[in-house]
Design an enzyme around this catalytic site. Structure first.
Site, PDB file in Angstrom:
ATOM      1  CB  ILE A  34      -7.350  -9.251 -14.602  1.00  0.00           C
ATOM      2  CG1 ILE A  34      -5.828  -9.432 -14.740  1.00  0.00           C
ATOM      3  CG2 ILE A  34      -7.964  -8.730 -15.892  1.00  0.00           C
ATOM      4  CD1 ILE A  34      -5.426 -10.535 -15.684  1.00  0.00           C
ATOM      5  N   GLY A  57       0.777  -1.238   0.000  1.00  0.00           N
ATOM      6  CA  GLY A  57       0.000   0.000   0.000  1.00  0.00           C
ATOM      7  C   GLY A  57       0.806   1.285   0.000  1.00  0.00           C
ATOM      8  CG  ASP A  91      -0.760  -3.813 -17.017  1.00  0.00           C
ATOM      9  OD1 ASP A  91      -1.461  -3.331 -16.121  1.00  0.00           O
ATOM     10  OD2 ASP A  91      -0.003  -4.783 -16.834  1.00  0.00           O
ATOM     11  CG  ASN A 135      -3.060  -0.436 -12.750  1.00  0.00           C
ATOM     12  OD1 ASN A 135      -2.930  -0.652 -11.531  1.00  0.00           O
ATOM     13  ND2 ASN A 135      -2.404  -1.133 -13.661  1.00  0.00           N
ATOM     14  CG  HIS A 160       2.470  -1.708 -15.388  1.00  0.00           C
ATOM     15  ND1 HIS A 160       2.095  -2.960 -14.925  1.00  0.00           N
ATOM     16  CD2 HIS A 160       3.525  -1.916 -16.218  1.00  0.00           C
ATOM     17  CE1 HIS A 160       2.876  -3.867 -15.475  1.00  0.00           C
ATOM     18  NE2 HIS A 160       3.753  -3.263 -16.264  1.00  0.00           N
TER      19      HIS A 160
HETATM   20  C1  GAR Z   1       3.828  -1.212  -7.287  1.00  0.00           C
HETATM   21  O1  GAR Z   1       5.155  -1.266  -7.716  1.00  0.00           O
HETATM   22  C2  GAR Z   1       2.884  -1.214  -8.475  1.00  0.00           C
HETATM   23  O2  GAR Z   1       3.371  -0.499  -9.559  1.00  0.00           O
HETATM   24  C3  GAR Z   1       2.825  -2.691  -8.787  1.00  0.00           C
HETATM   25  O3  GAR Z   1       2.737  -3.303  -7.518  1.00  0.00           O
HETATM   26  C4  GAR Z   1       3.424  -2.504  -6.571  1.00  0.00           C
HETATM   27  C5  GAR Z   1       2.489  -2.236  -5.406  1.00  0.00           C
HETATM   28  O4  GAR Z   1       3.174  -1.593  -4.391  1.00  0.00           O
HETATM   29  N1  GAR Z   1       1.693  -3.005  -9.602  1.00  0.00           N
HETATM   30  C6  GAR Z   1       1.718  -3.920 -10.563  1.00  0.00           C
HETATM   31  O5  GAR Z   1       2.698  -4.591 -10.803  1.00  0.00           O
HETATM   32  C7  GAR Z   1       0.432  -4.070 -11.333  1.00  0.00           C
HETATM   33  N2  GAR Z   1       0.642  -4.839 -12.522  1.00  0.00           N
HETATM   34  P1  GAR Z   1       2.388  -0.821  -3.242  1.00  0.00           P
HETATM   35  O6  GAR Z   1       1.385  -1.811  -2.679  1.00  0.00           O
HETATM   36  O7  GAR Z   1       3.451  -0.477  -2.240  1.00  0.00           O
HETATM   37  O8  GAR Z   1       1.747   0.388  -3.859  1.00  0.00           O
END
Ligand code: GAR
Length: 205
Positions: free
Chosen positions: A97, A12, A150, A112, A114
């Protein structure tokens, strides 16, 4: 004012970056609810500390297609007044998804983040994919969510240079720092009505 919902599955940190920017009155949205599909997501506690309501809509063990789960999400969102008229749904490390039905319901109101410069390295483990491919630059992308994985219109991107000695961990860390900058910026642009879409393109005013 827009009612903001953030969907998470774990740490998060992007959620936190957005909520902190909202708290500093930098983004004109009401932080309405944070929802996790995992009961043990660390981000839930962070949201609570920041005074934002949380909910768990558990995905483990749900039978049926993606819409079976997403229907439950829509109910919780709408109960909290995050609607297709006044809502914004930010996916922040939400590792599911979305169903076409959910996307249709909140069309143009789902964002979103990415961890790659899309359209390169979509899907999972994007930082590892970038290192294995041998690209010299990678980064992150905030985009609208459409029916693909994505693939939706790109709002903001930030570039990170890849160093010869980078590991998946070191690169992920540097990309994450940029994620924490561009995601709040994109939410602000949306909230201020400054993003127009024209086909695949977004125009920022
Ligand atoms: C982040 O790096 C985000 O970009 C990635 O998951 C992580 C979540 O971190 N998302 C993906 O890979 C989606 N395909 P967080 O929970 O600390 O924000």
């Amino acid at each position: 004012m827009i009612n903001l919902a953030i969907l998470i599955s774990g740490r998060g940190s992007n959620m936190e970056a957005i909520l902190r920017a909202v708290k500093k009155k930098k983004i004109p949205v009401t932080p309405t609810i944070v929802i996790s599909n995992k009961p043990d997501a660390k981000g839930l506690k962070i949201a609570q500390k920041l005074g934002v309501k949380t909910a768990v809509v558990e995905s483990a063990g749900i039978k049926g297609g993606r819409w079976e789960y997403d229907k439950k999400l829509v109910s919780v969102l709408e109960e909290n007044n995050v609607t297709p008229k006044n809502g914004l749904v930010c996916l922040a490390g939400f590792m599911r998804i979305m169903s076409p039905e959910f996307i249709k319901h909140y069309r143009g109101r789902i964002l979103n983040i990415h961890p790659a410069i899309l359209p390169a390295f979509p899907g999972l483990h994007s930082q590892r994919q970038a290192l294995e491919y041998g690209v010299k630059y990678s980064g992150c992308t905030v985009h609208f969510v459409d029916e693909g994985v994505d693939t939706g219109p790109i709002i903001l991107q930030a570039v990170v240079e890849i160093k010869d000695n980078d590991t998946e961990e070191s690169l992920s860390k540097r990309i994450l720092r940029q994620e924490h900058k561009i995601y709040p910026q994109a939410v602000k642009l949306f909230a201020e009505g400054k993003i127009k879409t024209s086909g695949r393109k977004t125009i920022i005013s």
